[in-house]
Design a protein around this motif. Structure first.
Motif, PDB file in Angstrom:
ATOM      1  N   LYS A   1       0.850  -1.176   0.000  1.00 39.13           N
ATOM      2  CA  LYS A   1       0.000   0.000   0.000  1.00 39.13           C
ATOM      3  C   LYS A   1       0.892   1.234   0.000  1.00 39.13           C
ATOM      4  CE  LYS A   1      -3.945   2.104   2.339  1.00 39.13           C
ATOM      5  NZ  LYS A   1      -4.931   2.001   3.448  1.00 39.13           N
ATOM      6  N   VAL A   2       0.774   2.070  -1.055  1.00 40.43           N
ATOM      7  CA  VAL A   2       1.675   3.208  -1.195  1.00 40.43           C
ATOM      8  C   VAL A   2       0.962   4.545  -1.039  1.00 40.43           C
ATOM      9  CG1 VAL A   2       3.362   1.981  -2.606  1.00 40.43           C
ATOM     10  CG2 VAL A   2       1.417   3.099  -3.709  1.00 40.43           C
ATOM     11  N   SER A   3      -0.348   4.539  -0.833  1.00 41.34           N
ATOM     12  CA  SER A   3      -1.069   5.773  -0.536  1.00 41.34           C
ATOM     13  C   SER A   3      -2.341   5.401   0.217  1.00 41.34           C
ATOM     14  CB  SER A   3      -1.408   6.551  -1.818  1.00 41.34           C
ATOM     15  OG  SER A   3      -2.523   5.975  -2.480  1.00 41.34           O
ATOM     16  N   ARG A   4      -3.016   6.402   0.740  1.00 44.98           N
ATOM     17  CA  ARG A   4      -4.268   6.154   1.469  1.00 44.98           C
ATOM     18  C   ARG A   4      -5.486   6.159   0.542  1.00 44.98           C
ATOM     19  NH1 ARG A   4      -6.915  11.060   2.713  1.00 44.98           N
ATOM     20  NH2 ARG A   4      -5.709  12.938   2.219  1.00 44.98           N
ATOM     21  N   PHE A   5      -5.251   6.316  -0.764  1.00 45.26           N
ATOM     22  CA  PHE A   5      -6.346   6.357  -1.724  1.00 45.26           C
ATOM     23  C   PHE A   5      -6.456   5.026  -2.447  1.00 45.26           C
ATOM     24  CE2 PHE A   5      -4.296  10.552  -1.478  1.00 45.26           C
ATOM     25  CZ  PHE A   5      -5.326  11.261  -0.870  1.00 45.26           C
TER      26      PHE A   5
ATOM     27  N   ALA B   1     -10.532  12.809  -4.337  1.00 46.13           N
ATOM     28  CA  ALA B   1     -10.184  13.051  -2.941  1.00 46.13           C
ATOM     29  C   ALA B   1      -8.683  13.227  -2.765  1.00 46.13           C
ATOM     30  CB  ALA B   1     -10.682  11.889  -2.074  1.00 46.13           C
ATOM     31  N   ASP B   2      -7.899  12.828  -3.765  1.00 48.70           N
ATOM     32  CA  ASP B   2      -6.451  12.997  -3.740  1.00 48.70           C
ATOM     33  C   ASP B   2      -6.012  14.367  -4.250  1.00 48.70           C
ATOM     34  OD1 ASP B   2      -7.195  12.678  -6.344  1.00 48.70           O
ATOM     35  OD2 ASP B   2      -5.890  10.970  -6.765  1.00 48.70           O
ATOM     36  N   GLY B   3      -6.973  15.239  -4.611  1.00 52.22           N
ATOM     37  CA  GLY B   3      -6.648  16.570  -5.108  1.00 52.22           C
ATOM     38  C   GLY B   3      -6.319  16.612  -6.584  1.00 52.22           C
ATOM     39  N   VAL B   4      -6.441  15.498  -7.281  1.00 46.54           N
ATOM     40  CA  VAL B   4      -6.119  15.400  -8.700  1.00 46.54           C
ATOM     41  C   VAL B   4      -7.397  15.539  -9.510  1.00 46.54           C
ATOM     42  CG1 VAL B   4      -5.187  13.883 -10.497  1.00 46.54           C
ATOM     43  CG2 VAL B   4      -4.116  13.965  -8.243  1.00 46.54           C
ATOM     44  N   LEU B   5      -7.299  16.221 -10.663  1.00 45.90           N
ATOM     45  CA  LEU B   5      -8.438  16.355 -11.568  1.00 45.90           C
ATOM     46  C   LEU B   5      -8.331  15.314 -12.669  1.00 45.90           C
ATOM     47  CD1 LEU B   5     -10.935  18.286 -12.101  1.00 45.90           C
ATOM     48  CD2 LEU B   5      -9.532  19.235 -13.945  1.00 45.90           C
TER      49      LEU B   5
END
Length: 259
Positions: A46-50, A120-124
Motif C-alpha cells: 500500500k503506497v497511498s491512502r487512496f 479526494a487525492d486533489g487530482v483532476l
C-alpha cells in the motif's frame, strides 16, 4: 585429442604398474528438488491512502503508453462501455453538448461530451469523447470509485475514429484554462498499476511536482488555436425589375368658336 568426456568405465578403475585395478571415483545420482506448492502472488504494498479503479469497466480495452502531442492517453473501448470514477471524489464539470466543429476546431471543444472529477487525492481527472453522460451526474455530485459517469463514444474531434475514452490527469483550474484540464501528467504508469492490481499507486506526487515546475496556470503550448470561422457568404441581391414606363396619350380637342 578427443573433446568428448571420458566414459564412466574409463574412470571406474585406475590400472597400477603391476596391472591390478584400484577403485576409481564414483558418481552420485542427480539431485532432484523436492516437490513444492505453486508460488503465491503477494498483494502489492500500500503506497497511498487512496484506492483507485481502472476508468473503463466491463469491457476489453487497450491504451497508448507514449506521449504523442499531449500528456494524456486514448483508451480504446467499445461504444457504450462504462466510464467510471477512478477514485472517490466530486464531479466538477459536465459538458452534455458536443460543440466541436471541424470548421473551427476549437481547443476547448475537442473532447466533445466530457466529465471532470476532482478526486479526494486533489487530482483532476477528465473523461472525454463520451457518447452520453450518466443520469444524475452533475457538478457537485459526490461519487465513490467505480461510479458510472458516462458511456464511451467518439464525440468531439474523435468523430472519424473508433470509440475511445480521452483520459487525462491534471489539477483543478477555472474553466477558461481548458488546456490544463486536457492533461498535464502522463497517466499510463498509473493505469498500468490499477489494471495490474496495485490500486493504491497515486498520481498525486507527480501532479504536485509538475504543478510546482510549470506553475498553477501555465500558458497553452500545444494545439491552442482553432481555425478562424469563415463568414457565411451573403446571398446575391436580386436586381429589381424595371417597371415598363407608363405612356399617357396626349389628346387634343378641337376648340369651337365662341368658347
Amino acid at each position: 585429442m578427443s573433446t568428448f568426456p571420458p566414459s564412466p568405465s574409463a574412470l571406474s578403475a585406475d590400472p597400477t604398474v603391476d596391472g591390478t585395478a584400484t577403485p576409481g571415483p564414483t558418481f552420485a545420482a542427480a539431485v532432484m528438488p523436492p516437490p513444492g506448492d505453486e508460488p503465491v502472488r503477494l498483494p502489492p504494498p500500500k503506497v497511498s491512502r487512496f484506492t483507485y479503479v481502472f476508468p473503463v469497466k466491463g469491457c476489453r480495452t487497450t491504451y497508448e503508453r507514449k506521449r504523442l502531442t499531449l500528456p494524456k492517453t486514448t483508451i480504446w473501448a467499445g461504444r457504450g462501455c462504462s466510464f467510471v470514477a477512478p477514485v472517490d471524489g466530486v464531479v466538477r464539470e459536465v459538458n452534455v453538448q458536443n460543440k466541436w466543429k471541424p470548421s473551427t476546431d476549437m481547443g476547448s471543444h475537442r473532447e466533445g461530451r466530457y466529465v471532470t472529477l476532482l478526486g479526494a487525492d486533489g487530482v483532476l481527472y477528465l473523461g472525454g469523447h463520451l457518447d452520453t453522460i450518466a443520469a444524475g451526474v452533475r457538478p457537485g455530485l459526490k461519487v465513490k470509485a467505480g461510479r458510472l459517469l458516462g458511456r464511451v463514444g467518439n464525440t468531439g474531434n474523435a468523430r472519424s475514429t473508433a470509440s475511445n475514452l480521452y483520459f487525462a490527469v491534471s489539477w483543478p483550474v477555472p474553466p477558461q484554462y481548458w488546456w490544463i484540464r486536457r492533461g498535464m501528467v502522463d497517466p499510463w504508469p498509473f493505469l498500468d498499476a490499477w489494471w495490474d492490481g496495485n490500486r493504491t499507486l497515486s498520481p498525486r506526487p507527480a501532479v504536485q511536482a509538475t504543478k510546482e515546475r510549470v506553475g498553477t496556470l501555465p500558458a497553452c503550448s500545444a494545439l491552442c488555436a482553432g481555425k478562424p470561422e469563415q463568414p457565411k457568404p451573403r446571398p446575391a441581391k436580386k436586381p429589381e425589375k424595371e417597371e415598363p414606363p407608363v405612356i399617357i396619350p396626349f389628346v387634343t380637342e378641337a376648340v369651337g368658336r365662341g368658347q
